[in-house]
Scaffold this motif. Sequence first.
Motif, short mmCIF file in Angstrom:
data_model
loop_
_atom_site.label_atom_id
_atom_site.label_comp_id
_atom_site.label_asym_id
_atom_site.label_seq_id
_atom_site.Cartn_x
_atom_site.Cartn_y
_atom_site.Cartn_z
N ASN A 160 0.81 -1.22 0.00
CA ASN A 160 0.00 0.00 0.00
C ASN A 160 0.84 1.27 0.00
N SER A 211 -11.29 0.59 -2.97
CA SER A 211 -10.23 1.53 -2.62
C SER A 211 -8.85 0.97 -2.94
N TYR A 212 -8.69 -0.37 -2.79
CA TYR A 212 -7.40 -0.98 -3.11
C TYR A 212 -7.13 -0.89 -4.61
N GLU A 214 -8.34 1.28 -6.72
CA GLU A 214 -8.08 2.68 -7.06
C GLU A 214 -6.66 3.08 -6.67
N HIS A 215 -6.19 2.58 -5.53
CA HIS A 215 -4.84 2.89 -5.06
C HIS A 215 -3.80 2.36 -6.04
N ASN A 219 -1.98 5.36 -7.75
CA ASN A 219 -0.72 5.68 -7.08
C ASN A 219 0.47 4.84 -7.55
#
Length: 322
Positions: A160, A211-212, A214-215, A219
């Motif tokens: 992450n 959310s994972y 999207e990360h 990112n």
Amino acid sequence: MQLKLGILSFLVNIQLSWNNLLLHSVDPVNNCRFMPINNAQRYPCPRMVILGGSGVGKSSLANILLGRDKEFRNLGSKRKCFNVGHYSLPGSKVGGVTRDVCAESGPWLGIGPNVTIVDTPGFGEELEKEEKTVDEIVDFLREDMEYVNIFILAFKETDNRVTKSLRLMLRNLHNIFGEEFWSNTIIESTHYAFDELSVRRRRSKKLDEVSYSEHINKNLLGSLAPIDLETVFIDTYYDVTNETLPRQKFREYTTKLFNFATRMKPFHCKDIKKAKMENRRLMEELQELRLVRQRMELDLSILRNIQTKQNSRLTQLLFKIG
């Protein structure tokens, strides 16, 4: 008794999942239709190549997709692949056992049609090993397999943070395969457990599958991938227990992965290249900058010596005039 019932229920759910695939997916046998016949006969389709960092769980995933135990040990082969970290040789690093590029075919999840899974060494080793890894992957895909349906890009759930090693790995993949590679790529999050405790832990941090994904896309991949990649969450280490959610999620995401593979037009590997590793390029650029700095410092030293001599001559002239 409960464990036996859980295992039986799991097998029934897998069979139901496969029946669903047969009803709603492209015929897997015909998925080699874009390939020359002699190539299509060598490796069953769909063909899936698993890529990722060292120790993320690529071999465990490869074994699960072929219906093997997650801790399968490849005793019958001299090649170092399809073995999990528990079976590393004495003196080797646990977590990064695969040293060869290997393709093996077998029934999807142990009960479906034949597919081909390619296990690969991990990125993130020493530079020399990583360069050897790239050469082996390129040689195998370009000269032997030639066509690939999908690439599975594996990350750990705990990946992450945007680390230097992750960025280098992604840039290296982009340099090797080119921009079109991303259209045939799907993200897999390994060790993403769906037991009650793990789900509660993520909820407390406001984290979930959306959310994972999207990360990773925003990112980590950033501007490298021209599209947002789909994500699957196949936990190869979950226990077959009475918990319903882990079984449901395993069925959901293995189905999603198979459907993605069967609908993708094969990626032709003829144009992939042994691109210079990003970390090698950066090291060479750094060395070049150091050489430039040394030359500038030398030039500066020469200029200072000239200035000192000129000042000395000027002082002597002034003294004579005075």
